[in-house]
Enzyme design. Structure first.
Site, PDB file in Angstrom:
ATOM      1  N   ASP A 176       0.599  -1.199   0.081  1.00 21.99           N
ATOM      2  CA  ASP A 176       0.091   0.023   0.033  1.00 21.99           C
ATOM      3  C   ASP A 176       0.871   1.246  -0.081  1.00 21.99           C
ATOM      4  O   ASP A 176       1.925   1.163   0.575  1.00 21.99           O
ATOM      5  CB  ASP A 176      -0.946   0.090   1.343  1.00 21.99           C
ATOM      6  CG  ASP A 176      -1.992   0.841   1.276  1.00 21.99           C
ATOM      7  OD1 ASP A 176      -3.166   0.453   1.119  1.00 21.99           O
ATOM      8  OD2 ASP A 176      -1.688   2.211   1.073  1.00 21.99           O
ATOM      9  N   ILE A 177       0.448   2.247  -0.859  1.00 25.03           N
ATOM     10  CA  ILE A 177       1.232   3.551  -0.827  1.00 25.03           C
ATOM     11  C   ILE A 177       1.253   4.400   0.345  1.00 25.03           C
ATOM     12  O   ILE A 177       2.213   5.055   0.596  1.00 25.03           O
ATOM     13  CB  ILE A 177       0.994   4.178  -1.967  1.00 25.03           C
ATOM     14  CG1 ILE A 177       1.806   5.062  -2.662  1.00 25.03           C
ATOM     15  CG2 ILE A 177      -0.438   5.017  -1.936  1.00 25.03           C
ATOM     16  CD1 ILE A 177       1.667   5.572  -4.196  1.00 25.03           C
ATOM     17  N   ASN A 214     -12.671  -3.236   2.514  1.00 22.99           N
ATOM     18  CA  ASN A 214     -13.658  -2.254   2.561  1.00 22.99           C
ATOM     19  C   ASN A 214     -14.599  -2.451   1.560  1.00 22.99           C
ATOM     20  O   ASN A 214     -14.045  -2.662   0.407  1.00 22.99           O
ATOM     21  CB  ASN A 214     -12.952  -0.954   2.704  1.00 22.99           C
ATOM     22  CG  ASN A 214     -12.077  -0.767   3.818  1.00 22.99           C
ATOM     23  OD1 ASN A 214     -12.607  -1.142   4.806  1.00 22.99           O
ATOM     24  ND2 ASN A 214     -10.947  -0.179   3.661  1.00 22.99           N
ATOM     25  N   GLN A 224     -14.477   2.030   1.135  1.00 19.01           N
ATOM     26  CA  GLN A 224     -13.761   1.762  -0.054  1.00 19.01           C
ATOM     27  C   GLN A 224     -13.590   2.891  -1.079  1.00 19.01           C
ATOM     28  O   GLN A 224     -14.569   3.570  -1.242  1.00 19.01           O
ATOM     29  CB  GLN A 224     -14.907   0.776  -0.807  1.00 19.01           C
ATOM     30  CG  GLN A 224     -14.094   0.067  -2.195  1.00 19.01           C
ATOM     31  CD  GLN A 224     -14.651  -1.036  -2.940  1.00 19.01           C
ATOM     32  OE1 GLN A 224     -15.693  -1.161  -2.542  1.00 19.01           O
ATOM     33  NE2 GLN A 224     -14.013  -1.655  -3.885  1.00 19.01           N
ATOM     34  N   HIS A 252     -10.336  -5.422  -3.301  1.00 20.07           N
ATOM     35  CA  HIS A 252      -8.994  -5.701  -2.611  1.00 20.07           C
ATOM     36  C   HIS A 252      -8.873  -6.048  -1.200  1.00 20.07           C
ATOM     37  O   HIS A 252      -9.681  -5.547  -0.582  1.00 20.07           O
ATOM     38  CB  HIS A 252      -7.902  -4.433  -2.932  1.00 20.07           C
ATOM     39  CG  HIS A 252      -8.663  -3.207  -2.422  1.00 20.07           C
ATOM     40  ND1 HIS A 252      -9.337  -2.157  -3.112  1.00 20.07           N
ATOM     41  CD2 HIS A 252      -8.253  -2.478  -1.157  1.00 20.07           C
ATOM     42  CE1 HIS A 252     -10.184  -1.459  -2.370  1.00 20.07           C
ATOM     43  NE2 HIS A 252      -9.346  -1.372  -1.292  1.00 20.07           N
TER      44      HIS A 252
HETATM   45  P1  5GP Z   1      -9.597   1.363   0.199  1.00 26.83           P
HETATM   46  O1  5GP Z   1     -10.047   2.644   1.063  1.00 26.83           O
HETATM   47  O2  5GP Z   1     -10.201   1.495  -1.298  1.00 26.83           O
HETATM   48  O3  5GP Z   1     -10.089   0.161   0.924  1.00 26.83           O
HETATM   49  O4  5GP Z   1      -8.335   1.292   0.022  1.00 26.83           O
HETATM   50  C1  5GP Z   1      -7.458   1.717  -1.059  1.00 26.83           C
HETATM   51  C2  5GP Z   1      -6.128   1.683  -0.956  1.00 26.83           C
HETATM   52  O5  5GP Z   1      -5.178   1.708  -2.005  1.00 26.83           O
HETATM   53  C3  5GP Z   1      -5.416   2.989   0.161  1.00 26.83           C
HETATM   54  O6  5GP Z   1      -4.937   2.330   1.498  1.00 26.83           O
HETATM   55  C4  5GP Z   1      -4.558   3.440  -0.633  1.00 26.83           C
HETATM   56  O7  5GP Z   1      -3.577   3.957   0.130  1.00 26.83           O
HETATM   57  C5  5GP Z   1      -3.933   2.559  -1.624  1.00 26.83           C
HETATM   58  N1  5GP Z   1      -3.439   3.369  -2.947  1.00 26.83           N
HETATM   59  C6  5GP Z   1      -4.386   4.177  -3.640  1.00 26.83           C
HETATM   60  N2  5GP Z   1      -3.644   4.586  -4.654  1.00 26.83           N
HETATM   61  C7  5GP Z   1      -2.609   3.620  -4.593  1.00 26.83           C
HETATM   62  C8  5GP Z   1      -1.353   3.611  -5.660  1.00 26.83           C
HETATM   63  O8  5GP Z   1      -1.214   4.334  -6.550  1.00 26.83           O
HETATM   64  N3  5GP Z   1      -0.536   2.699  -5.399  1.00 26.83           N
HETATM   65  C9  5GP Z   1      -0.531   1.908  -4.226  1.00 26.83           C
HETATM   66  N4  5GP Z   1       0.424   1.068  -4.087  1.00 26.83           N
HETATM   67  N5  5GP Z   1      -1.714   1.876  -3.389  1.00 26.83           N
HETATM   68  C10 5GP Z   1      -2.270   2.665  -3.347  1.00 26.83           C
END
Ligand code: 5GP
Ligand code: ZN
Length: 118
Positions: free
Chosen positions: A32-33, A92, A99, A105
């Protein structure tokens, strides 16, 4: 199979760089970034599936594969063993479920506490 506008489809295709954790025919895993904890990576299916709300019985094998990979990859990435150690496995789902990226994911989050969140 793939959505040209989807961030995670682009990461899987290598069009956007990521730090890869694991890859096989069905899934891709990458760090995760914005990690919340010492270990924080995502496991995603290679097919574009928007969310758990979009999953059907035909995805049972894929989802089982992802779930069983999580403990194995968590150990490889430095999480401590169960039961003293462990990790969170989080999916999520939808806006009210937190999400932000609409390609299914699984977050795997762990390592020694304190964590930034969770
Ligand atoms: P969500 O909130 O949809 O469950 O999680 C999305 C996740 O994707 C977040 O934790 C966010 O930090 C990660 N994320 C978003 N954009 C990028 C990206 O460009 N690269 C990586 N490695 N992670 C990302
Ligand atoms: Zn996608």
């Amino acid at each position: 199979m793939h959505d040209p506008n989807c961030l995670f489809c682009k990461i899987i295709a290598g069009q956007i760089p990521s730090r890869k954790v694991y890859e096989d025919e069905q899934v891709f895993a990458f760090h995760d970034i914005h990690p919340w904890a010492p270990v924080h990576f995502l496991i995603v299916p290679k097919i574009h599936l928007a969310s758990m709300a979009s999953a059907t019985p035909e995805h049972a094998g894929l989802l089982g594969h992802m779930l069983l990979l999580a403990p194995k990859l968590a150990m490889e990435q430095g999480c401590n063993p169960y039961p003293e150690g462990g990790y969170s496995i989080v999916v999520n789902t939808g806006a009210e479920g937190g999400q932000e990226v609409h390609h299914l994911h699984m977050h795997v989050i762990g390592g020694p506490r304190p964590w930034l969140r969770g």
